[in-house]
Enzyme design. Structure first.
Site, PDB file in Angstrom:
ATOM      1  N   VAL A 114       0.808  -1.224   0.000  1.00 15.51           N
ATOM      2  CA  VAL A 114       0.000   0.000   0.000  1.00 15.51           C
ATOM      3  C   VAL A 114       0.838   1.269   0.000  1.00 15.51           C
ATOM      4  CG1 VAL A 114      -2.031  -1.043   1.065  1.00 15.51           C
ATOM      5  CG2 VAL A 114      -0.197  -0.151   2.519  1.00 15.51           C
ATOM      6  N   GLY A 115       2.136   1.155   0.120  1.00 15.66           N
ATOM      7  CA  GLY A 115       2.992   2.334   0.111  1.00 15.66           C
ATOM      8  C   GLY A 115       4.430   1.935  -0.151  1.00 15.66           C
ATOM      9  N   ARG A 116       5.173   2.828  -0.792  1.00 16.59           N
ATOM     10  CA  ARG A 116       6.565   2.501  -1.116  1.00 16.59           C
ATOM     11  C   ARG A 116       7.430   3.740  -0.963  1.00 16.59           C
ATOM     12  NH1 ARG A 116       9.735  -1.387  -3.655  1.00 16.59           N
ATOM     13  NH2 ARG A 116       7.927  -2.775  -3.554  1.00 16.59           N
ATOM     14  N   GLY A 117       8.603   3.545  -0.391  1.00 18.32           N
ATOM     15  CA  GLY A 117       9.581   4.610  -0.255  1.00 18.32           C
ATOM     16  C   GLY A 117      10.916   4.137  -0.789  1.00 18.32           C
ATOM     17  N   HIS A 118      11.949   4.950  -0.595  1.00 17.74           N
ATOM     18  CA  HIS A 118      13.276   4.604  -1.094  1.00 17.74           C
ATOM     19  C   HIS A 118      13.835   3.361  -0.419  1.00 17.74           C
ATOM     20  CE1 HIS A 118      14.452   7.756  -3.839  1.00 17.74           C
ATOM     21  NE2 HIS A 118      13.846   8.618  -3.060  1.00 17.74           N
ATOM     22  N   GLY A 120      12.194   0.987   1.463  1.00 15.97           N
ATOM     23  CA  GLY A 120      11.304  -0.108   1.809  1.00 15.97           C
ATOM     24  C   GLY A 120       9.902   0.155   1.310  1.00 15.97           C
ATOM     25  N   TYR A 121       8.986  -0.679   1.766  1.00 18.23           N
ATOM     26  CA  TYR A 121       7.592  -0.528   1.374  1.00 18.23           C
ATOM     27  C   TYR A 121       6.711  -0.999   2.516  1.00 18.23           C
ATOM     28  CZ  TYR A 121       7.969  -5.555   0.345  1.00 18.23           C
ATOM     29  OH  TYR A 121       8.197  -6.893   0.440  1.00 18.23           O
ATOM     30  N   ASP A 236      11.863  14.596  10.167  1.00 16.15           N
ATOM     31  CA  ASP A 236      11.264  14.434   8.836  1.00 16.15           C
ATOM     32  C   ASP A 236       9.773  14.757   8.882  1.00 16.15           C
ATOM     33  OD1 ASP A 236      11.352  13.929   6.122  1.00 16.15           O
ATOM     34  OD2 ASP A 236      10.999  11.784   6.336  1.00 16.15           O
TER      35      ASP A 236
END
Length: 371
Positions: A114-118, A120-121, A236
């Site tokens: 349901v979500g992804r970043g640099h 991980g996810y 952040d």
């Protein structure tokens, strides 16, 4: 729906450019020293934003709101706006064993991403046994293949520790457990189904009343005051890192993503440059900062909520950094002249470049209680 997005460490030279869109009017209210965000109408710029692309673009419009960030969340552009964490020296034979339980699949059935970043996810999961049996949760998956430095492993270990230390606060995503296997670290947390604060701002078309804006900001400030009391600086803070637990209009707001967070003592100054370029405090760029840096980021969020624009903007990250250090936010243009003196003063005192003169979260909360 974004949930938890881990951040990579990379050098400033590798940062990408982002694009702004448009700005429009808002409506005033006298209930709160705050204002509502302006709606965003330039849908073509939104859909075609080159934010986070490695391609060079022509100079954009002088207006600078945040719609391109939403495009990133919906997959129309590649992830990462202007995050600025630094790199470290690669270590051969890096120990990636954290000592966490290896029984994730015994307790949870993993579902869709349901979500992804640099770094991980996030995917949904359902508890199979134990105290979370039958409950939906979020699982942040951090691939060990992306842990190439000692700092990477330390960041992961520290993120888990901070979540454990802070969990229990109403405005923090709740930590349930952590697992690992040969390939990944899995952080099991509360599932927030209401979407990001950024999504909510945009979906409402800039119609936040001052009372509604106050309700949002009080939740953020309560959480940050709690973090700072525990000696934690988030580093952040941005609208994407606050989620609503449900789609209800009055849903609780939850802070997420402690991948860049750290502990800091009252007499200690941190020196690593991390965060997001649009929200980074001047003292972070000067490599000497503490919890006051979070208050600057909250000031940027406040500015965006009130007028829909970023207070500091440029076509490149180096330009953004120069603006953060040298430029003053603009308060002469609409809607600022129509806002209350308290609203403008509130934002200005958070965006004071002298961190010693910046409001603390506790001071702001005390002021709100007196209104």
């Amino acid at each position: 729906m974004g949930l938890c997005h881990a951040k990579p460490r990379q050098t400033l030279e590798t940062q990408l450019e982002t694009e702004p869109t448009t700005h429009s009017s808002t409506e005033n209210s006298s209930n709160f020293p705050y204002y509502s965000p302006s709606p965003f109408h330039n849908s073509s710029a939104f859909r075609n934003s080159p934010a986070n692309s490695s391609v060079k673009f022509a100079p954009p419009s002088p207006a600078h709101p945040i719609r391109s960030l939403l495009a990133r969340r919906h997959g129309s552009v590649k992830p990462n706006a202007a995050s600025i964490p630094e790199g470290s020296e690669f270590v051969v034979g890096l120990d990636k064993n954290f000592g966490y339980s290896k029984k994730l699949l015994t307790y949870y059935q993993l579902g869709d991403e349901v979500g992804r970043g640099h770094f991980g996810y996030t995917c949904v999961a359902k508890g199979k046994k134990g105290r979370m049996k039958g409950q939906d949760v979020a699982v942040k998956v951090i691939p060990k293949s992306k842990m190439t430095t000692v700092i990477d492993t330390e960041d992961t270990r520290r993120e888990v520790k901070i979540l454990r230390d802070l969990t229990g606060h109403d405005n923090l995503v709740q930590f349930y457990d952590v697992f690992e296997d040969q390939d990944n670290v899995y952080i099991v947390m509360e599932l927030c189904k209401g979407g990001e604060l950024l999504d909510r701002i945009l979906a409402r078309g800039g119609t936040y009343s001052e009372e509604d804006a106050k309700a949002v900001m009080v939740q953020i400030l309560r959480f940050i005051a709690y973090c700072h009391l525990q000696g934690v600086v988030h580093r952040d803070l941005k609208p994407e890192n606050f989620l609503f637990i449900s789609e209800d209009e009055h849903s609780l707001l939850k802070a997420i993503d402690f991948g860049l967070s750290d502990y800091v003592k009252p007499d200690e100054r941190l020196n690593d440059v991390v965060g997001n370029a649009y929200y980074v405090a001047p003292e972070v760029l000067h490599r000497s900062y503490g919890t006051e840096a979070d208050m600057w980021s909250i000031g940027v969020i406040a500015y965006i909520l009130l007028c829909g624009n970023r207070p500091f903007w440029a076509r490149t990250n180096s330009g953004i950094f120069r603006a953060v250090v040298k430029a003053d936010p603009k308060f002469a243009e609409a809607p600022w002249p129509s806002l209350s003196t308290e609203a403008v003063d509130f934002v200005k005192r958070l965006l004071n470049k002298d961190y010693r003169k910046r409001l603390t979260a506790s001071q702001v909360l005390s002021k709100f209680q007196c209104l």
